[in-house]
Enzyme design. Structure first.
Site, PDB file in Angstrom:
ATOM      1  N   CYS A   1     -16.985  14.667  -7.732  1.00 41.60           N
ATOM      2  CA  CYS A   1     -17.238  16.008  -7.400  1.00 41.60           C
ATOM      3  C   CYS A   1     -18.127  15.868  -6.233  1.00 41.60           C
ATOM      4  O   CYS A   1     -17.972  16.636  -5.143  1.00 41.60           O
ATOM      5  CB  CYS A   1     -17.831  16.907  -8.431  1.00 41.60           C
ATOM      6  SG  CYS A   1     -19.032  15.837  -9.257  1.00 41.60           S
TER       7      CYS A   1
ATOM      8  N   HIS B   1     -23.059  21.855  -6.974  1.00 38.34           N
ATOM      9  CA  HIS B   1     -23.725  20.602  -6.701  1.00 38.34           C
ATOM     10  C   HIS B   1     -24.196  20.583  -5.401  1.00 38.34           C
ATOM     11  O   HIS B   1     -23.659  21.093  -4.375  1.00 38.34           O
ATOM     12  CB  HIS B   1     -22.763  19.234  -6.637  1.00 38.34           C
ATOM     13  CG  HIS B   1     -22.367  18.914  -7.984  1.00 38.34           C
ATOM     14  ND1 HIS B   1     -22.837  19.393  -9.209  1.00 38.34           N
ATOM     15  CD2 HIS B   1     -21.622  17.958  -8.304  1.00 38.34           C
ATOM     16  CE1 HIS B   1     -22.329  18.783 -10.219  1.00 38.34           C
ATOM     17  NE2 HIS B   1     -21.625  17.863  -9.805  1.00 38.34           N
TER      18      HIS B   1
END
Length: 338
Positions: free
Chosen positions: A147, A239
């Protein structure tokens, strides 16, 4: 319609796959698999739906299948949200049996004949599918990266023409990246955890393959080093990365490269209008405000400073996981592999 299934449909990424595929214009979500204790029961009875979007009632009565080759043999594509240890043997069996496996698992990412694909960044790497089939495989495996790697590689792509010499990155990663039950509340509340198992290694290795050149038979990886320091922070989704790049460009050239970069194709159902969004405000991007740009598929960039230093951010379970995998499958269809 192309018949598809989701392996590991009850977990965090599995639920994102279901969300994205339940009303997809090209793909018919036909099969959902989970553990033996869930098999044989309606999906709505075994899933603890934890996404912010409403539960897709149209697939609520879908009977969950066991996660086996036989359960998905009549499908065209399977999307894998399996743990890596389970994914490695099963995904290979599925591909050998003729299925297209679009995987979020890390098991096959660095296999030399498997594309590690970010659809807009390295679409030519799907040529590795032909190498798999030349080796006797009827189907194929296509993986999407880690990710945080996705956010990093998307942001580095516009800077490749400027002779990148070194990359350092520090991440602030959301708790959903560890799964619904991955981090106890008492461990992450009022806390930052400066370690995520194997994450730094993935971020150091995977971009070198993604940003490398496909020469027709293999990937020639990029040669600049990437050093990562990964931290878990008490944010649900999104993130954030602080990136430091040594490259032969000025701040104005870097900003212009981000601003003017465009995906090499358009019009796929899951593709955002803009893969990259550049903020001029000094305090953006922010996870809560910006993670859902482009329906969660846009990577945001801001705080571009001399160095070259900048902040990148994206939704980790959509752009960083299920959404990227679905977009990869759409690209395969566009390129005639499905």
């Amino acid at each position: 319609m192309i018949n598809v299934g989701v392996l590991g449909a009850t977990g965090a990424v599995g639920q994102r796959f279901v969300e994205l595929l339940a009303d997809h214009p090209w793909f018919h979500l036909q099969t959902l698999t989970a553990s033996e204790r869930s098999a044989g029961k309606p999906y709505e009875k075994v899933v603890n739906w934890r996404l912010e979007t409403p539960f897709p009632d149209e697939i609520g009565d879908c009977i969950v299948s066991p996660t086996t080759v036989e359960a998905v043999a009549d499908l065209d594509i399977v999307f894998s949200a399996l743990p890596s240890d389970v994914a490695r043997p099963l995904e290979a069996e599925l591909a050998d049996a003729g299925l297209i496996v679009c995987s979020n698992a890390s098991s096959h990412r660095m296999d030399p004949t498997v594309p590690l694909l970010i659809a807009e960044i390295n679409p030519d790497h799907i040529g590795l599918i032909d190498i798999q089939r030349d080796h006797g495989r009827d189907g194929c495996i296509v993986t999407n990266p880690n990710c945080s790697t996705i956010m990093l590689a998307c942001s580095l792509a516009p800077l490749l023409p400027y002779d990148i010499r070194d990359v350092k990155v520090a991440t602030l990663q959301a708790i959903s990246g560890a799964g619904f039950d991955g981090i106890p509340g008492m461990a992450i509340c009022d806390n930052v955890i400066p370690y995520i198992g194997s994450e730094e290694e993935k971020m150091s290795e995977e971009p070198r393959k993604i940003l490398g050149r496909f020469n027709g038979s293999e990937i020639e990886p990029i040669d600049f080093p990437i050093s990562a320091s990964c931290n878990r922070v008490p944010v649900i989704d999104g993130h954030m990365l602080s990136v430091f790049v040594e490259a032969g460009c000025s701040i104005e050239e870097a900003r212009n490269a981000f601003d003017t970069w465009q995906a090499p194709f358009s019009g796929l159902p899951t593709q955002p209008e803009k893969t990259l969004h550049v903020f001029s405000q000094p305090d953006r991007p922010q996870t809560r405000l910006d993670r859902n740009l482009g329906e969660g598929m846009t990577v945001s960039i801001g705080r571009i400073r001399e160095g070259i230093r900048y902040t990148a951010m994206g939704h980790n379970t959509i752009r960083g996981a299920a959404g990227s995998s679905v977009l990869n499958a759409e690209l395969l269809k566009k390129k005639g592999y499905i």
